[in-house]
Design an enzyme around this catalytic site. Structure first.
Site, PDB file in Angstrom:
ATOM      1  CE1 TYR A 117      -3.679   2.567   1.008  1.00  0.00           C
ATOM      2  CE2 TYR A 117      -1.872   3.556   2.250  1.00  0.00           C
ATOM      3  CZ  TYR A 117      -3.137   3.643   1.701  1.00  0.00           C
ATOM      4  OH  TYR A 117      -3.861   4.802   1.816  1.00  0.00           O
TER       5      TYR A 117
ATOM      6  CD  GLU B  49      -6.117   4.547  -0.998  1.00  0.00           C
ATOM      7  OE1 GLU B  49      -7.146   4.407  -1.696  1.00  0.00           O
ATOM      8  OE2 GLU B  49      -6.123   4.471   0.230  1.00  0.00           O
TER       9      GLU B  49
END
Ligand code: ADP
Ligand code: MG
Length: 388
Positions: free
Chosen positions: A109, A197
């Site tokens: 991530y 993101e």
């Protein structure tokens, strides 16, 4: 403003960030052709909506062959996708992204956004990527590492390496990650993004890094100088009422209750929603008409509120500081007449010229109840919304 995954990936690619190859399709037939053109045995068909959580909601499908790709697209296109990040109505699927599958070894991530308190861009990274980063943040926050970028110096390669080591990347992968993060930093700064993101950022079985998903959020105030990005706006993914509100400079958010609220000032708007809830009601919206409200804005605000069939009563809570209450009252009366309003309205006008304003409302002959006490006003509107 948000972009779709496929648009985000195109932007990533322009900044040298590795993305899987894919083709956009707006019909099942186009999805079949896309799968054929990609030439891989399997493809991933991904619903393009402005929300995450698609994987768990059936919006991401790994399929074998063009027939299956067409079938998967048929199951998505024209429907609405409800995910953990959407409301109960979900978002319309008007296109799918048909992509080459990646051979995933690890899901990581990474994200970057503006930390307003520190006045810095912050990057966050975690080895626990994939679909549930919110859970990681809640239960095991130590698995997420933050670095803050000094705005004068910009993102430094050593900072990217720190994140790379934290995620247990090899030296070679850390080099790839450094390049990728510098690319994301350029997307943030050069395109006026407020958030980027990548979840998941993957390590393939061959040991290479790829961005498998992409979320981008842009600063609305900078869109005037980001024409190319502004042109990629997809109104179908946005709340119609919120868009109309933006046109009139009204701060509006759709909620799920039945009491329409019209308030000036964001703080007072929050307090109004709180007190409505405290007395057992549910606000249908957040609406801040702003400090220097005009009769025209009040009319537009009224139109917005009454456009929701769910609204059963309206609560006006205005503090006349800069604006005068009699002006507001006139605006309300005009709006009620123009929109042919049938709903009961409770109006609390406080501040400059409040007596004059309340008198105007009383004399108007419309179903408007002037109340000066906030608690009493909230109780009254809750009762009216319940049909009592
Ligand atoms: P969302 O975050 O909306 O659920 P993602 O794009 O992150 O959507 O996809 C969800 C999951 O589907 C990913 O975590 C990954 O495991 C898988 N996936 C997505 N794209 C691909 C791809 N090109 N190849 C292989 N798996 C993929
Ligand atoms: Mg994702």
């Amino acid at each position: 403003m948000n972009l779709h995954e496929y648009q985000a990936k195109a932007l990533f690619a322009r900044f040298g960030i590795p993305v899987p190859e894919g083709i956009l399709a707006e019909s099942p037939e186009a999805a079949r052709a896309a799968a054929k053109a990609l030439g891989t045995e399997k493809v991933v068909v991904k619903a393009q909506v402005h929300a995450g959580g698609r994987g768990k909601a059936g919006g991401v499908k790994l399929v074998t062959g063009p027939d299956a790709a067409e079938e998967a697209a048929k199951g998505m296109l024209g429907k609405r996708l409800v995910t953990k990040q959407t409301d109960a109505k979900g978002l319309p699927i008007n296109s799918v992204w048909v992509e080459k599958p990646s051979n995933i070894a690890r899901e990581l991530y990474v994200s970057g956004l503006v930390d307003r308190t520190r006045e810095r861009i912050v990057f966050m990274a975690s080895a626990a990527g994939g679909m549930d980063i919110e859970e990681v943040a809640e239960h095991t926050p130590e698995k997420i590492k933050h670095i803050y970028v000094n705005p004068a110096a910009g993102l430094q390669p050593y900072q990217a390496r720190e994140l790379g080591f934290f995620m247990d990347l090899t030296k070679e992968q850390t080099d790839q990650f450094t390049k990728l993060l510098l690319g994301l930093y350029r997307v943030l700064t050069e395109c006026d993004a407020s958030m980027v993101e990548v979840n998941p950022l993957i390590v393939t079985a061959e040991g290479n890094l790829f961005t498998l998903d992409g979320k981008l959020n842009f600063d609305e105030n900078a869109l005037f100088r980001q024409k190319e990005i502004a042109n990629q706006r997809d109104p179908a993914q946005e709340d119609e009422r919120e868009r109309a509100a933006a046109k009139y400079d009204l701060n509006y958010v759709t909620l799920e209750g039945n009491i329409g609220c019209m308030v000036n000032g964001a703080g007072l708007a929050m307090a109004t929603m709180d007190i409505v809830k405290l007395h057992g009601g549910q606000p249908a919206n957040f609406l801040d008409v702003g400090g220097g409200t005009t009769a025209e804005k009040v009319t537009e605000a009224f139109k917005l509120i009454t456009a929701s069939p769910e609204v059963k009563a309206i609560f006006i809570n205005i503090f006349g500081g800069i604006v005068k209450c009699d002006l507001i009252a006139e605006g309300i009366i005009t709006a009620c007449k123009q929109t042919g309003l049938k709903l009961p309205v409770v109006a609390r006008l406080q501040g400059t010229n409040m007596e004059k304003g309340q008198q105007l409302l009383r004399d108007s002959g419309l179903a408007i109840t002037p109340v000066s006490d906030l608690t009493e006003a909230a109780q009254t509107v809750v009762k009216l919304a319940q049909g009592k």
